[in-house]
Design a protein around this motif. Structure first.
Motif, short mmCIF file in Angstrom:
data_model
loop_
_atom_site.label_atom_id
_atom_site.label_comp_id
_atom_site.label_asym_id
_atom_site.label_seq_id
_atom_site.Cartn_x
_atom_site.Cartn_y
_atom_site.Cartn_z
N ASN A 37 -9.37 82.30 23.43
CA ASN A 37 -11.03 82.31 22.69
C ASN A 37 -10.69 84.10 22.17
O ASN A 37 -10.45 84.96 21.88
CB ASN A 37 -12.46 83.57 23.90
CG ASN A 37 -13.37 83.79 23.12
OD1 ASN A 37 -13.77 83.95 21.33
ND2 ASN A 37 -14.75 83.81 23.49
N ASP A 38 -10.70 83.39 20.09
CA ASP A 38 -9.86 84.79 19.43
C ASP A 38 -11.27 85.12 18.84
O ASP A 38 -10.36 86.29 17.57
CB ASP A 38 -9.10 83.57 18.51
CG ASP A 38 -7.62 83.63 19.11
OD1 ASP A 38 -6.84 84.53 19.72
OD2 ASP A 38 -7.02 82.53 19.05
N GLY A 39 -12.79 85.13 19.29
CA GLY A 39 -13.01 86.06 18.63
C GLY A 39 -14.58 85.53 18.09
O GLY A 39 -13.89 83.70 17.57
N LYS A 40 -15.02 85.58 17.45
CA LYS A 40 -16.93 84.99 17.30
C LYS A 40 -16.28 83.93 15.55
O LYS A 40 -15.59 84.01 14.63
CB LYS A 40 -17.82 86.00 16.57
CG LYS A 40 -18.91 85.11 16.13
CD LYS A 40 -19.47 86.01 15.85
CE LYS A 40 -21.30 85.46 14.79
NZ LYS A 40 -22.52 86.91 15.23
N GLY A 41 -16.42 82.89 15.79
CA GLY A 41 -16.51 82.17 14.45
C GLY A 41 -15.09 81.22 14.76
O GLY A 41 -14.91 80.88 13.69
N LYS A 87 -17.28 86.23 23.19
CA LYS A 87 -17.51 85.64 24.73
C LYS A 87 -17.92 84.48 24.90
O LYS A 87 -17.08 84.08 26.03
CB LYS A 87 -18.32 87.22 25.68
CG LYS A 87 -18.62 88.09 25.20
CD LYS A 87 -19.23 89.08 26.05
CE LYS A 87 -18.76 90.54 25.99
NZ LYS A 87 -20.13 91.41 27.27
N PHE A 88 -18.75 83.62 24.38
CA PHE A 88 -18.93 82.79 24.65
C PHE A 88 -18.41 82.03 23.85
O PHE A 88 -18.56 81.43 22.24
CB PHE A 88 -20.74 82.00 24.66
CG PHE A 88 -21.34 82.74 24.90
CD1 PHE A 88 -21.47 82.76 26.60
CD2 PHE A 88 -22.16 84.19 25.48
CE1 PHE A 88 -22.24 83.06 27.49
CE2 PHE A 88 -22.70 84.38 26.24
CZ PHE A 88 -22.87 84.52 27.32
N PHE A 124 -17.63 75.05 28.60
CA PHE A 124 -18.64 75.90 28.16
C PHE A 124 -17.75 77.19 28.74
O PHE A 124 -17.50 76.83 30.73
CB PHE A 124 -19.60 76.18 28.81
CG PHE A 124 -20.37 74.50 28.12
CD1 PHE A 124 -21.21 74.75 26.78
CD2 PHE A 124 -20.73 73.32 28.62
CE1 PHE A 124 -21.35 73.80 26.60
CE2 PHE A 124 -21.03 72.41 28.16
CZ PHE A 124 -21.76 72.28 26.71
N LYS A 125 -16.54 78.23 28.26
CA LYS A 125 -16.32 79.55 28.45
C LYS A 125 -17.02 80.45 28.67
O LYS A 125 -18.36 80.99 27.18
CB LYS A 125 -14.88 79.50 28.73
CG LYS A 125 -14.24 77.83 28.61
CD LYS A 125 -12.88 77.62 27.86
CE LYS A 125 -12.99 77.83 26.34
NZ LYS A 125 -11.66 77.96 25.88
N TYR A 126 -16.78 81.36 29.62
CA TYR A 126 -17.81 82.70 29.06
C TYR A 126 -16.47 83.95 29.54
O TYR A 126 -15.70 83.76 30.07
CB TYR A 126 -18.64 83.33 29.85
CG TYR A 126 -19.29 84.54 30.23
CD1 TYR A 126 -20.16 84.97 28.52
CD2 TYR A 126 -18.77 85.75 30.60
CE1 TYR A 126 -20.30 85.93 28.48
CE2 TYR A 126 -19.37 86.66 31.16
CZ TYR A 126 -20.38 87.19 29.38
OH TYR A 126 -20.51 87.93 29.11
N SER A 127 -16.08 84.70 29.09
CA SER A 127 -15.11 86.14 28.81
C SER A 127 -15.51 87.02 29.04
O SER A 127 -15.77 87.24 28.08
CB SER A 127 -13.92 85.77 27.35
OG SER A 127 -13.92 84.22 26.88
N GLY A 141 -15.58 79.04 33.43
CA GLY A 141 -16.08 77.74 32.40
C GLY A 141 -16.22 76.72 33.51
O GLY A 141 -16.04 77.04 34.88
N VAL A 142 -17.56 76.19 33.10
CA VAL A 142 -18.12 75.29 34.20
C VAL A 142 -17.61 73.94 33.05
O VAL A 142 -18.57 74.55 32.11
CB VAL A 142 -19.39 74.90 34.35
CG1 VAL A 142 -19.80 76.37 35.71
CG2 VAL A 142 -20.51 75.52 33.41
N GLY A 143 -17.77 72.58 33.67
CA GLY A 143 -17.53 71.59 32.67
C GLY A 143 -17.72 70.23 33.21
O GLY A 143 -18.02 70.25 34.40
#
Length: 322
Positions: A37-41, A87-88, A124-127, A141-143
């Motif tokens: 996750n390299d940041g929003k967008g 985070k998401f 789906f991941k949460y940092s 994460g859950v998927g």
């Protein structure tokens, strides 16, 4: 009639048990999850080729002197990840797979091959940054695995091939994933990381033309590794080493466990990533088994190799602001 069919199918699996590799082959789905996750967008895309050769016959932990059977899986894997916030994030994995099985007996060779779109994964991941202090990141994460691939391909004789040779599983699976990484205080360029994935397998209710049900065994994978960052000829190189543990439970047909399926393995995986630019990287890794303990008699992995590229598209608004 259904009971008779079940015992007949089990008998086929027993008689050909050492040709079955339901737990060791197939598409490496959960083995290729975990885009950063390299940041929003930020959009991250990875395209990889994976080669898996199974030419080692084991009875439990004992390697047998028998090279008459071989399984090879070639996979093309497309990862796409997008971070909605810092985070998401969401990650998808799409696959194409080619599988072949060769059996040589009494001077005769039997070759079976299948190709096609394989199953897919959505995660789906949460940092959680700064988890238990600075330089530590926790990801949860859950998927699910989506049954996109064919699971009813027929042989040249018009007989449906066994489940381990099909591009798809014909079943929905659930996934739970977690990873953590920490940069070392005395050398910030060195990172210790680990991950764990549990796959809850579903049931293919249309196996053998709706005459039976098939369920691959649940699977757990755990990795722990070390990586560093070096500057070589003005190019950033990230070498690393990973220890991987994998346990697969036995497959079931009509709720009856199939012999010669299930086991546990430990692998050593040296790997390297070359950062061609801030947004483009090339990665390669070699996976070698250092311990195998299978149920009954099975082919187990001899070596696995994968290589690919990844690139990221940053948030345009952030770039303009910076």
């Amino acid at each position: 009639m259904r009971v008779l069919l079940t015992f007949l199918i089990l008998g086929i699996f027993i008689s050909q048990g050492i040709a079955q590799t339901c737990c060791s082959g197939g598409v490496p789905l959960s083995n290729n999850l975990g885009l950063p996750n390299d940041g929003k967008g930020v959009l991250v895309v990875g395209l990889n080729y994976d080669y898996n050769n199974l030419n080692t016959l084991n009875a439990g932990t004992v390697k047998l002197d028998d090279s008459s059977r071989q399984r090879v899986t070639n996979s093309v894997l497309l990862n796409v990840g997008y971070s909605f916030t810092d985070k998401f994030a969401i990650e998808t994995l799409l696959t194409w797979v080619n599988q072949s099985r060769t059996i040589t007996q009494f001077g005769n060779q039997n070759f079976t091959e299948t190709s096609g779109v394989g199953d897919a994964v959505i995660l789906f991941k949460y940092s959680i940054p700064a988890f238990l202090g600075n330089r530590t990141v926790l990801n949860l994460g859950v998927g699910a695995k989506l049954p996109l691939g064919d699971s009813d391909i027929l042989s040249d004789q018009g007989i449906q091939l066994t489940a381990d040779l099909q591009p798809g599983s014909g079943a929905w699976d659930g996934l739970v994933w977690a990873s953590a990484s920490k940069s070392l205080n005395f050398r910030p360029s060195t990172t210790v990381s680990g991950s764990i994935t549990y796959r809850f397998t579903g049931v293919n209710n249309a196996y053998l033309n709706n005459e039976a049900t098939y369920e691959f065994g649940d699977e757990i994978q755990a990795n722990i590794g070390f990586s560093d960052q070096l500057l070589v000829l003005n190019t950033i190189i990230n070498p690393g080493i990973v220890f991987k543990y994998r346990k697969a439970f036995g497959d079931r047909i009509d709720t009856q466990e199939i012999p010669n399926t299930g086991g546990q393995w430990v692998f050593l995986r040296p790997q390297v990533t070359v950062q061609l630019s801030s947004s483009l990287a090339i990665n390669s890794r070699l996976e070698l088994p250092i311990y195998s303990d299978v149920e009954g008699t099975q082919l187990t992995p001899t070596l696995r190799f994968s290589t690919g590229i990844s690139f990221k598209l940053p948030n345009k608004k952030k770039v303009l602001i910076n």
